[in-house]
Motif scaffolding. Structure first.
Motif, PDB file in Angstrom:
ATOM      1  N   GLY A 281       0.818  -1.210   0.000  1.00 17.87           N
ATOM      2  CA  GLY A 281       0.000   0.000   0.000  1.00 17.87           C
ATOM      3  C   GLY A 281       0.852   1.259   0.000  1.00 17.87           C
ATOM      4  N   LYS A 282       1.921   1.253   0.793  1.00 18.69           N
ATOM      5  CA  LYS A 282       2.830   2.404   0.830  1.00 18.69           C
ATOM      6  C   LYS A 282       3.471   2.613  -0.545  1.00 18.69           C
ATOM      7  CE  LYS A 282       4.061   1.879   5.683  1.00 18.69           C
ATOM      8  NZ  LYS A 282       5.127   1.524   6.627  1.00 18.69           N
ATOM      9  N   LYS A 283       3.848   1.507  -1.165  1.00 19.10           N
ATOM     10  CA  LYS A 283       4.473   1.578  -2.495  1.00 19.10           C
ATOM     11  C   LYS A 283       3.496   2.181  -3.511  1.00 19.10           C
ATOM     12  CE  LYS A 283       7.281  -1.525  -5.161  1.00 19.10           C
ATOM     13  NZ  LYS A 283       7.604  -2.927  -5.435  1.00 19.10           N
ATOM     14  N   ARG A 284       2.253   1.685  -3.549  1.00 16.09           N
ATOM     15  CA  ARG A 284       1.237   2.201  -4.477  1.00 16.09           C
ATOM     16  C   ARG A 284       0.992   3.692  -4.249  1.00 16.09           C
ATOM     17  NH1 ARG A 284       2.185   0.349  -7.940  1.00 16.09           N
ATOM     18  NH2 ARG A 284       2.962  -1.670  -7.489  1.00 16.09           N
TER      19      ARG A 284
ATOM     20  N   ILE B 286       4.088   5.743  -5.477  1.00 23.51           N
ATOM     21  CA  ILE B 286       4.187   5.773  -6.938  1.00 23.51           C
ATOM     22  C   ILE B 286       3.090   6.646  -7.538  1.00 23.51           C
ATOM     23  CG2 ILE B 286       3.937   4.359  -9.022  1.00 23.51           C
ATOM     24  CD1 ILE B 286       5.526   2.160  -7.518  1.00 23.51           C
ATOM     25  N   ASN B 287       1.876   6.558  -7.006  1.00 21.14           N
ATOM     26  CA  ASN B 287       0.794   7.417  -7.501  1.00 21.14           C
ATOM     27  C   ASN B 287       1.090   8.886  -7.254  1.00 21.14           C
ATOM     28  OD1 ASN B 287      -0.743   5.325  -8.538  1.00 21.14           O
ATOM     29  ND2 ASN B 287      -1.880   5.031  -6.644  1.00 21.14           N
ATOM     30  N   ALA B 288       1.696   9.207  -6.123  1.00 19.20           N
ATOM     31  CA  ALA B 288       2.069  10.594  -5.834  1.00 19.20           C
ATOM     32  C   ALA B 288       3.130  11.076  -6.826  1.00 19.20           C
ATOM     33  CB  ALA B 288       2.583  10.724  -4.403  1.00 19.20           C
TER      34      ALA B 288
ATOM     35  N   LEU C 204      12.235   2.112  -9.667  1.00 23.97           N
ATOM     36  CA  LEU C 204      12.611   3.393  -9.076  1.00 23.97           C
ATOM     37  C   LEU C 204      12.287   3.411  -7.580  1.00 23.97           C
ATOM     38  CD1 LEU C 204      13.830   6.095  -9.800  1.00 23.97           C
ATOM     39  CD2 LEU C 204      11.563   6.896 -10.405  1.00 23.97           C
ATOM     40  N   TYR C 205      11.139   2.851  -7.223  1.00 28.32           N
ATOM     41  CA  TYR C 205      10.760   2.767  -5.808  1.00 28.32           C
ATOM     42  C   TYR C 205      11.793   1.936  -5.044  1.00 28.32           C
ATOM     43  CZ  TYR C 205       8.049   1.888  -1.594  1.00 28.32           C
ATOM     44  OH  TYR C 205       7.635   1.819  -0.290  1.00 28.32           O
ATOM     45  N   ASP C 206      12.178   0.798  -5.615  1.00 26.33           N
ATOM     46  CA  ASP C 206      13.173  -0.061  -4.967  1.00 26.33           C
ATOM     47  C   ASP C 206      14.528   0.630  -4.883  1.00 26.33           C
ATOM     48  OD1 ASP C 206      11.263  -2.039  -4.642  1.00 26.33           O
ATOM     49  OD2 ASP C 206      11.823  -3.086  -6.491  1.00 26.33           O
ATOM     50  N   LEU C 207      14.896   1.369  -5.914  1.00 24.77           N
ATOM     51  CA  LEU C 207      16.151   2.115  -5.910  1.00 24.77           C
ATOM     52  C   LEU C 207      16.160   3.138  -4.778  1.00 24.77           C
ATOM     53  CD1 LEU C 207      18.855   2.799  -7.377  1.00 24.77           C
ATOM     54  CD2 LEU C 207      17.555   4.471  -8.696  1.00 24.77           C
ATOM     55  N   ARG C 208      15.062   3.873  -4.636  1.00 22.11           N
ATOM     56  CA  ARG C 208      14.973   4.871  -3.566  1.00 22.11           C
ATOM     57  C   ARG C 208      15.009   4.199  -2.196  1.00 22.11           C
ATOM     58  NH1 ARG C 208      10.058   8.014  -0.998  1.00 22.11           N
ATOM     59  NH2 ARG C 208       9.677   5.856  -0.531  1.00 22.11           N
ATOM     60  N   LYS C 209      14.274   3.123  -2.054  1.00 19.95           N
ATOM     61  CA  LYS C 209      14.201   2.429  -0.772  1.00 19.95           C
ATOM     62  C   LYS C 209      15.561   1.877  -0.354  1.00 19.95           C
ATOM     63  CE  LYS C 209      11.764  -1.234   1.605  1.00 19.95           C
ATOM     64  NZ  LYS C 209      10.885  -2.354   1.509  1.00 19.95           N
ATOM     65  N   ASN C 210      16.349   1.410  -1.308  1.00 20.66           N
ATOM     66  CA  ASN C 210      17.631   0.770  -1.003  1.00 20.66           C
ATOM     67  C   ASN C 210      18.837   1.693  -1.155  1.00 20.66           C
ATOM     68  OD1 ASN C 210      16.395  -1.758  -0.481  1.00 20.66           O
ATOM     69  ND2 ASN C 210      16.168  -2.052  -2.680  1.00 20.66           N
TER      70      ASN C 210
END
Length: 115
Positions: free
Chosen positions: A39-42, A45-47, A61-67
């Motif tokens: 849910g946090k990921k969705r 990404i929507n934002a 991109l989400y995984d890149l930012r997270k890691n």
């Protein structure tokens, strides 16, 4: 004319009525969803999409930012609770790098890009 266009008002009224009759259940389900990782990921990404960020693969991109381990500009290592920001070109929407919050709110990236 499509079914939706012909029956738009009735469909919207039915949705509104359903929401009013099930508001607590719907809100409970949604609040729980946005607390889990998917849910946090969705939501994130929507934002990004709403603010105009352009990417080929938002999941990557989400995984890149997270890691991300350190800020691209100041090279300070991220702590677990540090805010990681996506630097992007505001004209094209293209992603550039992962920055710490301090560097993101300054214009330091211009100096690093021109080097």
């Amino acid at each position: 004319m499509s079914y939706y266009q012909k029956n738009r008002d009735a469909i919207l009224q039915k949705r509104k009525s359903y929401y009013e009759n099930n508001k607590e259940k719907i809100l409970a389900r949604e609040s729980g969803y946005y607390k889990n990782e998917d849910g946090k990921k969705r939501k994130t990404i929507n934002a990004w999409k709403r603010m105009g960020l352009v990417a080929d693969d938002y999941e990557a991109l989400y995984d890149l930012r997270k890691n991300a381990e350190k800020c691209w500009i100041c090279e300070k290592a991220f702590q677990p609770d540090d805010k990681r920001c996506l630097d992007h070109d505001h004209e094209t929407g293209k992603f550039r790098q992962i920055l710490c919050y301090s560097c993101n709110v300054r214009d330091n990236w211009k100096n690093k890009v021109s080097k």
